[in-house]
Design an enzyme around this catalytic site. Structure first.
Site, PDB file in Angstrom:
ATOM      1  N   HIS A 161       0.802  -1.259  -0.043  1.00 31.09           N
ATOM      2  CA  HIS A 161       0.002  -0.189   0.051  1.00 31.09           C
ATOM      3  C   HIS A 161       0.888   1.319   0.042  1.00 31.09           C
ATOM      4  O   HIS A 161       0.449   2.443   0.759  1.00 31.09           O
ATOM      5  CB  HIS A 161      -1.106   0.198   1.062  1.00 31.09           C
ATOM      6  CG  HIS A 161      -1.522  -1.220   1.425  1.00 31.09           C
ATOM      7  ND1 HIS A 161      -3.183  -1.388   0.686  1.00 31.09           N
ATOM      8  CD2 HIS A 161      -1.350  -2.334   1.878  1.00 31.09           C
ATOM      9  CE1 HIS A 161      -3.349  -2.629   1.260  1.00 31.09           C
ATOM     10  NE2 HIS A 161      -2.448  -3.144   1.899  1.00 31.09           N
ATOM     11  N   SER A 282      17.839  20.316 -16.932  1.00 35.88           N
ATOM     12  CA  SER A 282      16.905  21.299 -17.083  1.00 35.88           C
ATOM     13  C   SER A 282      17.268  22.619 -17.875  1.00 35.88           C
ATOM     14  O   SER A 282      18.507  23.042 -17.616  1.00 35.88           O
ATOM     15  CB  SER A 282      16.315  21.486 -15.943  1.00 35.88           C
ATOM     16  OG  SER A 282      15.479  22.953 -15.918  1.00 35.88           O
ATOM     17  N   LYS A 288      19.342  20.650 -11.777  1.00 33.50           N
ATOM     18  CA  LYS A 288      18.398  19.318 -11.888  1.00 33.50           C
ATOM     19  C   LYS A 288      19.097  18.009 -12.809  1.00 33.50           C
ATOM     20  O   LYS A 288      20.034  18.283 -13.534  1.00 33.50           O
ATOM     21  CB  LYS A 288      17.253  19.864 -12.873  1.00 33.50           C
ATOM     22  CG  LYS A 288      16.144  20.691 -12.169  1.00 33.50           C
ATOM     23  CD  LYS A 288      15.720  20.002 -10.759  1.00 33.50           C
ATOM     24  CE  LYS A 288      14.560  18.853 -11.209  1.00 33.50           C
ATOM     25  NZ  LYS A 288      13.364  19.355 -11.786  1.00 33.50           N
ATOM     26  N   GLU A 295      11.084   8.045 -16.603  1.00 26.20           N
ATOM     27  CA  GLU A 295       9.491   8.558 -16.903  1.00 26.20           C
ATOM     28  C   GLU A 295       8.879   8.254 -18.094  1.00 26.20           C
ATOM     29  O   GLU A 295       7.743   7.937 -18.544  1.00 26.20           O
ATOM     30  CB  GLU A 295       9.688  10.177 -16.804  1.00 26.20           C
ATOM     31  CG  GLU A 295      10.025  10.790 -15.439  1.00 26.20           C
ATOM     32  CD  GLU A 295      10.237  12.069 -15.500  1.00 26.20           C
ATOM     33  OE1 GLU A 295       9.300  12.771 -14.523  1.00 26.20           O
ATOM     34  OE2 GLU A 295      11.455  12.461 -15.938  1.00 26.20           O
TER      35      GLU A 295
END
Ligand code: ARG
Length: 468
Positions: A161, A282, A288, A295
């Site tokens: 969970h 970035s 970044k 992704e």
């Protein structure tokens, strides 16, 4: 050139032609189309349907065309004429250009309906083999990481969970994915068996009046068997549905793994540092390091699932036999194949180079106050307290710790004894993370000795020969 133009009083509208042409995407079937035609021409010659010498001329022409196309592609030239509506037309046009009128005999006893079904099956057979190899590479990356983290006994909180549940070995966690991908390999082989049936000889839908030998072309093309029913042969796309289902399932496994890497590489987790070569930056925030590759794998899983749904929707309610709707199968299949192979490749590379942070993982385990709660309940149950009662008493201990902002490890023996006289000094060592993991020695559990066996088994099953 059109294979059917003479039936009509005028040319197709340019718009209709562009709308219906499949060459822009079925061009990737060129090799398979030539291979199928070579087998077909050979059979026509052997069965005496066309003169042997002409069959040989056709075959030689097709082989020359194969070399020509390859040479052009290697030179970055476009070998295909956009005026051809599909790859079948284009290869036949090239053949006519090369050997003249004799080329016109190739299509005897064949239709583009069985031809395209054949090409797609040949293509998917190769695709399955390629996917199988990519899966092996990914599995090897998982095993390598699992082996190295078994040596260091890297432990992290296991989750249910999305909440801390029980500590587990990182190796055990990674091997969970190994087995998912192992089943994907099984599924690829299984679906390959049904792809591996030759539809050549079904002709348009009804078979043909020529004395053809579909078993001969099947054998020539390394199919274990040919179709049983010509109408099924030209309309069946189940094999493509199965392929997309296998691809979607595998993509969903990849997306879970990718999603976990994204989460684990976040500042909050810090469980993994993805290698620079597998991250992006970035344009505005100089600090970044983004896990874009992972992704994207997650994002791309959606489109493969979309292709599966798209194809089943296309087939649903479609009457026999060949309908032009079926042309829409190809982009779904091609894109899914590309997407899956690409995703498998980057995930293997990313995993090979991922630096799992055992220190951070251990800190997370230590900071988690109740990861060993099941151990406490089991401790009591082993001292003959019925498990339900043991669970209830342990839950009370957890609540009391929570109120006092303590973890189980902070309790003194006196405090334990206040909850139950059954607690002895050995409770403390039992709660130690390493001991908790070691205790999970049931078959397939996370104890190091079990994971050692699991790695051995994983290596064995990877070597096992498979049929498809
Ligand atoms: N481009 C077509 C397809 O992919 C080839 C078969 C065309 N057959 C026909 N009868 N129009 O399905």
């Amino acid at each position: 050139m059109k294979l059917w133009g003479d039936r009509f009083g005028k040319e197709s509208s340019e718009e209709a032609f562009q709308f219906s042409a499949s060459l822009p995407f079925d061009r990737r079937l060129w090799k398979h189309d030539i291979r199928g035609s070579v087998a077909h021409a050979g059979m026509l010659g052997k069965c005496g349907i066309i003169p042997q010498a002409e069959a040989e001329q056709i075959i030689a022409g097709l082989k020359q065309i194969e070399t020509d196309i390859q040479t052009a592609l290697d030179r970055n030239e476009d070998p295909f004429d956009p005026q051809s509506e599909d790859i079948h037309t284009e290869i036949e046009r090239k053949l006519t250009e090369k050997i003249g009128e004799v080329a016109g005999r190739l299509h005897t006893a064949r239709s583009r309906n069985d031809q395209v079904a054949l090409d797609l099956r040949l293509y998917l057979r190769d695709a399955c083999d390629e996917i199988g190899k990519s899966l092996i590479r990914l599995q090897e990356a998982l095993i390598a990481q699992a082996e190295s983290h078994l040596k260091t006994e890297t432990i992290l909180p296991g989750y249910t969970h999305r909440q801390h549940a029980q500590p587990v070995l990182l190796s055990h966690h990674l091997l969970a994915y190994f087995w998912k991908f192992q089943r994907d390999r099984d599924r690829v082989c299984d679906c390959r068996r049904r792809i591996n049936v030759s539809p050549l000889g079904a002709a348009a839908l009804a078979g043909t009046s020529y004395p053809i030998d579909p078993a001969l072309t099947a054998a020539e093309l390394e199919f274990p068997c040919a179709f049983d029913n010509s109408m099924d042969a030209v309309s069946d796309r189940d094999f493509a549905v199965e392929f997309l289902a296998v691809a979607a399932t595998c993509m969903s496994h990849l997306s879970s793994l990718a999603g976990e890497l994204v989460l684990w590489s976040s500042a909050e987790f810090g469980f993994v540092i993805l290698d620079d070569a597998w991250c992006t930056g970035s344009s505005i925030m100089p600090q970044k390091r983004n896990p874009d590759i992972a992704e994207l794998v997650n994002g791309k899983a959606g489109r493969v699932l979309g292709h599966l749904v798209g194809l089943v929707s296309l087939l649903k309610g479609l009457p026999l036999t060949y309908n032009r709707d079926l042309q829409e199968d190809k982009e779904a299949v091609f894109d899914s194949h590309n997407t899956l192979c690409g995703s498998l490749g980057v995930m293997a590379g990313m995993l090979q180079n991922a630096a799992f942070q055992s220190g951070q993982m251990l800190e997370a385990v230590k900071a988690s106050p109740f990861l060993a709660a099941t151990e406490v309940a089991d401790y009591l149950a082993k001292k003959r307290v019925p498990f339900r009662q043991a669970h209830s008493l342990t839950a009370k201990i957890v609540r009391s710790c929570e109120e006092k902002k303590k973890s189980l490890a902070d309790l003194s023996l006196e405090e334990w004894k206040k909850f139950s006289p059954l607690f002895d000094a050995d409770i403390e060592e039992l709660l130690e993370v390493g001991a908790v993991v070691k205790a999970k020695a049931s078959p397939g559990g996370t104890a190091p000795q079990e994971v050692t066996k699991a790695i051995m088994k994983a290596k064995q099953v990877m070597q096992a020969p498979r049929e498809g």
